[in-house]
Design an enzyme around this catalytic site. Sequence first.
Site, short mmCIF file in Angstrom:
data_model
loop_
_atom_site.label_atom_id
_atom_site.label_comp_id
_atom_site.label_asym_id
_atom_site.label_seq_id
_atom_site.Cartn_x
_atom_site.Cartn_y
_atom_site.Cartn_z
N ARG A 237 -8.90 4.16 -13.08
CA ARG A 237 -7.62 3.55 -12.71
C ARG A 237 -7.10 2.80 -13.92
O ARG A 237 -7.87 2.24 -14.71
CB ARG A 237 -7.78 2.58 -11.53
CG ARG A 237 -7.98 3.27 -10.18
CD ARG A 237 -6.70 3.96 -9.73
NE ARG A 237 -6.80 4.50 -8.38
CZ ARG A 237 -7.18 5.73 -8.10
NH1 ARG A 237 -7.54 6.55 -9.07
NH2 ARG A 237 -7.21 6.15 -6.85
N GLU A 266 2.40 3.13 -13.48
CA GLU A 266 2.64 4.56 -13.33
C GLU A 266 3.87 4.80 -12.46
O GLU A 266 4.02 4.16 -11.43
CB GLU A 266 1.42 5.24 -12.71
CG GLU A 266 0.19 5.19 -13.61
CD GLU A 266 -1.02 5.91 -13.03
OE1 GLU A 266 -0.89 6.53 -11.95
OE2 GLU A 266 -2.08 5.87 -13.66
N HIS A 285 -1.54 11.42 -14.84
CA HIS A 285 -2.45 11.23 -13.70
C HIS A 285 -2.68 12.56 -12.97
O HIS A 285 -2.36 12.70 -11.78
CB HIS A 285 -1.90 10.18 -12.74
CG HIS A 285 -2.99 9.54 -11.91
ND1 HIS A 285 -2.91 8.25 -11.43
CD2 HIS A 285 -4.18 10.02 -11.47
CE1 HIS A 285 -4.00 7.96 -10.73
NE2 HIS A 285 -4.78 9.03 -10.74
#
Length: 326
Positions: A237, A266, A285
């Site tokens: 993360r 993000e 991601h």
Amino acid sequence: MKKRVLAYGRLSEDQLAQLAREFEVQTFSDLTSADDPAFRAALPGAHGLIGSSLAITPELLDSAPDLEVIASISVGVDNYPIDELTRRGILLCNTPDVLTETTADTGFALIMATARRVVELAEWVKRGDWQASIGPEHFGSDVHGKTLGMVGFGRIGAAVARRGALGFGMKVLYSNASPKPALEAELGAERRELAELLAEADIVCVTVPLTDETEHLIGEHEFALMKSTAIFVNISRGKVVHEAALIEALEMGRIRAAGLDVFEQEPLSPESPLPHMRHVVALPHIGSATFETRTAMAQRAVDNISLALKGQRPISLVNDAAWRPS
């Protein structure tokens, strides 16, 4: 009377049909906020939620007094107030196992691409700059035979390490809350304290979950411990890493390069220098983003919510203390 499910994740027509055979299903396409008026209006009668990337708050739970289960299409559960869900007797389910190998593939792809400067040099060729044989200024680093330091050694960490040890003859170090004797025997892995691992590893790969204890686990002090030739990879993360400290470490040459699939914010801010650094490989991601894996994750979530709403134990239950057998 059928129980009601609010579906805001990417489910196939077949998966939605599976749910609709047993429950009343209301879908929300491209839901980006829990403050969406239609979603809020539907909460009071909802028994189950299925989706991902939506922050669930205690205030939102107040609007859903009949809620029994949340089936998250993810492994990470940092968007959910687990203690509060447990207090209210609401089951939280996730989707481990099905994305382990795919995410490990992504991690090792970042290791390879970063070490061998694949993205940078591919762009160099595209620009037409390849006019002669390359010299040392374009050389990368070997991966085979190097020391791989895994920060976190759960399912995904072990899968990355397995690729390194068995496929590339890498020495594996790991820092973890508890010893992993089976993996030590299988991979020749050695347990280290975090500071020792950072000092010894040629490649540092982070796979820990985001918790209060792991937020900003890797910061200025930790980057200072690494080799100046080290490659840093994060597939956990974004908030596990202090991003400003990472940027400074790259700018100052304290580490050689970074491969990143996750970021503190993000989507990544256009102002971030990270994707513009030649020694950084930045991905949006994509850890579990394959057709096969995302379909399997959604199916696991469908199976979880179906079992829970029928009074049966879900396959992947996060908060065991909330389970009350019928």
